[in-house]
Design a protein around this motif. Structure first.
Motif, PDB file in Angstrom:
ATOM      1  N   PRO A  74      -1.280 -11.712 -24.805  1.00  0.00           N
ATOM      2  CA  PRO A  74      -0.303 -11.554 -23.719  1.00  0.00           C
ATOM      3  C   PRO A  74      -0.658 -10.364 -22.831  1.00  0.00           C
ATOM      4  N   GLU A  75      -0.282 -10.414 -21.579  1.00  0.00           N
ATOM      5  CA  GLU A  75      -0.584  -9.340 -20.635  1.00  0.00           C
ATOM      6  C   GLU A  75       0.106  -8.036 -21.017  1.00  0.00           C
ATOM      7  N   SER A  76       1.132  -8.113 -21.822  1.00  0.00           N
ATOM      8  CA  SER A  76       1.871  -6.911 -22.212  1.00  0.00           C
ATOM      9  C   SER A  76       1.120  -6.064 -23.234  1.00  0.00           C
ATOM     10  N   THR A  77       0.023  -6.580 -23.784  1.00  0.00           N
ATOM     11  CA  THR A  77      -0.762  -5.841 -24.768  1.00  0.00           C
ATOM     12  C   THR A  77      -2.038  -5.305 -24.132  1.00  0.00           C
ATOM     13  N   ASP A  78      -2.712  -4.441 -24.867  1.00  0.00           N
ATOM     14  CA  ASP A  78      -3.983  -3.886 -24.399  1.00  0.00           C
ATOM     15  C   ASP A  78      -5.165  -4.731 -24.837  1.00  0.00           C
ATOM     16  N   ARG A  79      -4.918  -5.839 -25.479  1.00  0.00           N
ATOM     17  CA  ARG A  79      -5.988  -6.683 -26.001  1.00  0.00           C
ATOM     18  C   ARG A  79      -6.343  -7.796 -25.022  1.00  0.00           C
ATOM     19  N   LEU A  80      -7.530  -8.380 -25.229  1.00  0.00           N
ATOM     20  CA  LEU A  80      -7.965  -9.514 -24.428  1.00  0.00           C
ATOM     21  C   LEU A  80      -7.746 -10.829 -25.166  1.00  0.00           C
ATOM     22  N   LEU A  81      -7.999 -10.826 -26.476  1.00  0.00           N
ATOM     23  CA  LEU A  81      -7.883 -12.032 -27.281  1.00  0.00           C
ATOM     24  C   LEU A  81      -6.718 -11.892 -28.252  1.00  0.00           C
ATOM     25  N   ALA A  82      -6.052 -13.012 -28.519  1.00  0.00           N
ATOM     26  CA  ALA A  82      -4.880 -12.978 -29.391  1.00  0.00           C
ATOM     27  C   ALA A  82      -5.255 -12.653 -30.831  1.00  0.00           C
ATOM     28  N   ASP A  83      -6.400 -13.138 -31.276  1.00  0.00           N
ATOM     29  CA  ASP A  83      -6.856 -12.862 -32.640  1.00  0.00           C
ATOM     30  C   ASP A  83      -7.400 -11.438 -32.692  1.00  0.00           C
ATOM     31  N   PRO A  84      -6.762 -10.520 -33.447  1.00  0.00           N
ATOM     32  CA  PRO A  84      -7.216  -9.128 -33.474  1.00  0.00           C
ATOM     33  C   PRO A  84      -8.660  -8.972 -33.938  1.00  0.00           C
ATOM     34  N   LEU A  85      -9.089  -9.799 -34.892  1.00  0.00           N
ATOM     35  CA  LEU A  85     -10.457  -9.693 -35.399  1.00  0.00           C
ATOM     36  C   LEU A  85     -11.467 -10.067 -34.318  1.00  0.00           C
ATOM     37  N   ALA A  86     -11.196 -11.161 -33.602  1.00  0.00           N
ATOM     38  CA  ALA A  86     -12.078 -11.575 -32.508  1.00  0.00           C
ATOM     39  C   ALA A  86     -12.072 -10.543 -31.385  1.00  0.00           C
ATOM     40  N   ASP A  87     -10.911  -9.980 -31.109  1.00  0.00           N
ATOM     41  CA  ASP A  87     -10.803  -8.979 -30.050  1.00  0.00           C
ATOM     42  C   ASP A  87     -11.597  -7.725 -30.395  1.00  0.00           C
ATOM     43  N   GLU A  88     -11.501  -7.286 -31.657  1.00  0.00           N
ATOM     44  CA  GLU A  88     -12.262  -6.115 -32.084  1.00  0.00           C
ATOM     45  C   GLU A  88     -13.762  -6.386 -32.027  1.00  0.00           C
ATOM     46  N   ALA A  89     -14.169  -7.599 -32.403  1.00  0.00           N
ATOM     47  CA  ALA A  89     -15.580  -7.961 -32.345  1.00  0.00           C
ATOM     48  C   ALA A  89     -16.105  -7.879 -30.915  1.00  0.00           C
ATOM     49  N   LEU A  90     -15.318  -8.381 -29.974  1.00  0.00           N
ATOM     50  CA  LEU A  90     -15.716  -8.319 -28.567  1.00  0.00           C
ATOM     51  C   LEU A  90     -15.822  -6.873 -28.093  1.00  0.00           C
ATOM     52  N   GLY A  91     -14.873  -6.052 -28.500  1.00  0.00           N
ATOM     53  CA  GLY A  91     -14.915  -4.645 -28.118  1.00  0.00           C
ATOM     54  C   GLY A  91     -16.131  -3.931 -28.687  1.00  0.00           C
ATOM     55  N   LEU A  92     -16.451  -4.197 -29.940  1.00  0.00           N
ATOM     56  CA  LEU A  92     -17.608  -3.571 -30.572  1.00  0.00           C
ATOM     57  C   LEU A  92     -18.903  -3.991 -29.896  1.00  0.00           C
ATOM     58  N   LEU A  93     -19.013  -5.273 -29.571  1.00  0.00           N
ATOM     59  CA  LEU A  93     -20.222  -5.769 -28.899  1.00  0.00           C
ATOM     60  C   LEU A  93     -20.375  -5.147 -27.509  1.00  0.00           C
ATOM     61  N   SER A  94     -19.274  -4.994 -26.800  1.00  0.00           N
ATOM     62  CA  SER A  94     -19.355  -4.427 -25.454  1.00  0.00           C
ATOM     63  C   SER A  94     -19.797  -2.967 -25.492  1.00  0.00           C
ATOM     64  N   LEU A  95     -19.367  -2.231 -26.505  1.00  0.00           N
ATOM     65  CA  LEU A  95     -19.777  -0.829 -26.611  1.00  0.00           C
ATOM     66  C   LEU A  95     -21.219  -0.696 -27.073  1.00  0.00           C
ATOM     67  N   ALA A  96     -21.686  -1.640 -27.883  1.00  0.00           N
ATOM     68  CA  ALA A  96     -23.061  -1.579 -28.382  1.00  0.00           C
ATOM     69  C   ALA A  96     -24.083  -1.647 -27.263  1.00  0.00           C
ATOM     70  N   ILE A  97     -23.678  -2.122 -26.091  1.00  0.00           N
ATOM     71  CA  ILE A  97     -24.592  -2.236 -24.960  1.00  0.00           C
ATOM     72  C   ILE A  97     -25.076  -0.854 -24.505  1.00  0.00           C
ATOM     73  N   GLY A  98     -24.398   0.197 -24.971  1.00  0.00           N
ATOM     74  CA  GLY A  98     -24.818   1.554 -24.615  1.00  0.00           C
ATOM     75  C   GLY A  98     -26.217   1.891 -25.089  1.00  0.00           C
ATOM     76  N   ILE A  99     -26.674   1.275 -26.171  1.00  0.00           N
ATOM     77  CA  ILE A  99     -28.012   1.582 -26.690  1.00  0.00           C
ATOM     78  C   ILE A  99     -29.095   1.175 -25.692  1.00  0.00           C
ATOM     79  N   PRO A 100     -29.179  -0.120 -25.301  1.00  0.00           N
ATOM     80  CA  PRO A 100     -30.213  -0.459 -24.315  1.00  0.00           C
ATOM     81  C   PRO A 100     -29.996   0.194 -22.958  1.00  0.00           C
ATOM     82  N   ALA A 101     -28.754   0.471 -22.594  1.00  0.00           N
ATOM     83  CA  ALA A 101     -28.483   1.072 -21.281  1.00  0.00           C
ATOM     84  C   ALA A 101     -29.146   2.439 -21.152  1.00  0.00           C
ATOM     85  N   VAL A 102     -28.927   3.318 -22.126  1.00  0.00           N
ATOM     86  CA  VAL A 102     -29.512   4.650 -22.018  1.00  0.00           C
ATOM     87  C   VAL A 102     -31.013   4.619 -22.274  1.00  0.00           C
ATOM     88  N   MET A 103     -31.473   3.724 -23.148  1.00  0.00           N
ATOM     89  CA  MET A 103     -32.906   3.641 -23.410  1.00  0.00           C
ATOM     90  C   MET A 103     -33.675   3.178 -22.174  1.00  0.00           C
TER      91      MET A 103
END
Length: 321
Positions: A74-103
Motif C-alpha cells: 500500500p502507498e501508506s507504507t515505505d515498502r514497494l512489495l507486499a511480501d516483506p521477504l521479497a521487498d527486503e530482497a529487492l532492497g538488498l539487491l539494489s544496494l549491492a549495485i554499489g560494488i560495481p558502481a565504485v569499481m
C-alpha cells in the motif's frame, strides 16, 4: 604465446596505475593520475552509476513482480512489495549495485586497479575475511543476545508478539539473507569505508577528513529516526574507519557489517517482525550504550589479531596492478 605485460609495461597498455609501495589504504588514489578534473569526473561517475544502478534494479524488480503477479505494498507504507521477504530482497539487491558502481568509477576516471578499494593488496584477502567473520558473528551474537534479554526483562513476552513463519519460509529467508546480505554489506563498505576515504586521501594527507565525512554520510544514509540511532551509526562508522586504516582493507568491517545484518534479519524473520520498517537509525539508547563497548572491543581485538598475523596495512612491494 603472447606475453601479458607486467609492471610499467602493463600500465602503458591498460592505463591503470597503482599507488606506490608503502602507501596506506586511504592513499590508494595517489597514482599520479589524480588531477582535479579526474577527481571531479570520478565523483560524478560514481554518484551517477550509483543512482542509475539502484533505480535500474528497483525498476527491473518491480517489472518482474508485476509480471509474476506479486502484490504491491500500500502507498501508506515505505515498502514497494507486499511480501516483506521479497521487498527486503529487492532492497538488498539494489544496494549491492554499489560494488560495481565504485569499481567502475575508479577504474575509468581514477585509472587505478579497482581492487584497491578492497585492500592495499588489490583484492579481498579471503582468509583474513573468514577469520574476521568468525569473530564478528560471535561478537554480534553476544551484543544482540544481551539487547534481546534487556528488552524481554523490560517488556516481557511482548517482544515475541509477531506471527512466526513456517519452516519453509524460515529456511528460504535464511538462505536468501546469507546469500544477499554479504553483497549489500560489502557494497556499503566499498562506498563509505573504501571509495570516500580514498577520494579524500587522493589530496589530503590525513585519513580522518575522509573518514569523518564518510561516517556522517553513512549515518544519514540510514535515515534519521532519532539521536540515539544516528549517534550509534556515526560512532560505529568512526571506529570502522579507524580499523580499515589499521588493517589496510575492508575485510574486517565487511565481516562485522554482514554479521550484524544477517543476525538482525534472521531474528526479525523468526519473530515475524520482518515487516517492521525500522532501521539502525531507529535504535534505542540501550543499543547505543551496548555499541559504546562493542565497537571498540571488536576493532581493538581485530587490530591486535592483524598485528599478530602480519596483515599488511600498506601496499606491499611487487604487487601487480
Amino acid at each position: 604465446m603472447q606475453r601479458w605485460p607486467v609492471g610499467e609495461e602493463r600500465a602503458a597498455v591498460t592505463g591503470v596505475v597503482a599507488a606506490p609501495e608503502g602507501s596506506r589504504f586511504c592513499e590508494q588514489a595517489r597514482n599520479g593520475r589524480q588531477g582535479a578534473w579526474r577527481r571531479l569526473g570520478e565523483l560524478f561517475a560514481v554518484v551517477g552509476l550509483l543512482a542509475a544502478g539502484i533505480l535500474s534494479v528497483v525498476l527491473l524488480g518491480m517489472a518482474v513482480a508485476a509480471v509474476s503477479g506479486a502484490r504491491f505494498a500500500p502507498e501508506s507504507t515505505d515498502r514497494l512489495l507486499a511480501d516483506p521477504l521479497a521487498d527486503e530482497a529487492l532492497g538488498l539487491l539494489s544496494l549491492a549495485i554499489g560494488i560495481p558502481a565504485v569499481m567502475l568509477g575508479v577504474r575509468w576516471c581514477g585509472s587505478r586497479p579497482a581492487g584497491t578499494l578492497a585492500s592495499v593488496t588489490g583484492r579481498l584477502r579471503l582468509r583474513w575475511l573468514g577469520l574476521c567473520a568468525g569473530l564478528a558473528f560471535a561478537v554480534m551474537a553476544l551484543n544482540m543476545g544481551g539487547l534481546m534479554l534487556w528488552d524481554w526483562l523490560a517488556n516481557g513476552d511482548e517482544i515475541f508478539a509477531g506471527e512466526a513463519p513456517g519452516v519453509g519460509r524460515l529456511v528460504s529467508g535464511l538462505v536468501l539473507f546469507l546469500v544477499l546480505v554479504p553483497f549489500q554489506a560489502a557494497a556499503e563498505e566499498f562506498v563509505f569505508r573504501g571509495w570516500l576515504p580514498q577520494f579524500f586521501g587522493g589530496f589530503l594527507r590525513s585519513p580522518w577528513p575522509g573518514v569523518v565525512v564518510a561516517s556522517v554520510l553513512f549515518a544519514l544514509a540510514h535515515g534519521f529516526g532519532g539521536w540515539s540511532g544516528f549517534l550509534l551509526l556515526l560512532y560505529s562508522a568512526l571506529w570502522w574507519g579507524w580499523l580499515v586504516d589499521r588493517t589496510g582493507g575492508l575485510e574486517a568491517v565487511i565481516a562485522l557489517h554482514t554479521a550484524n545484518n544477517v543476525l538482525a534479519y534472521v531474528v526479525a524473520l523468526a519473530l515475524g517482525q520482518l515487516a517492521d520498517t525500522g532501521t539502525a537509525a531507529d535504535a534505542p539508547w540501550q543499543a547505543l550504550l551496548a555499541e559504546l563497548v562493542t565497537a571498540p572491543a571488536y576493532c581493538l581485538l581485530v587490530a591486535r589479531l592483524a598485528e599478530k598475523r602480519g596483515v599488511t596495512a600498506t601496499r606491499p612491494a611487487g604487487n601487480r596492478p
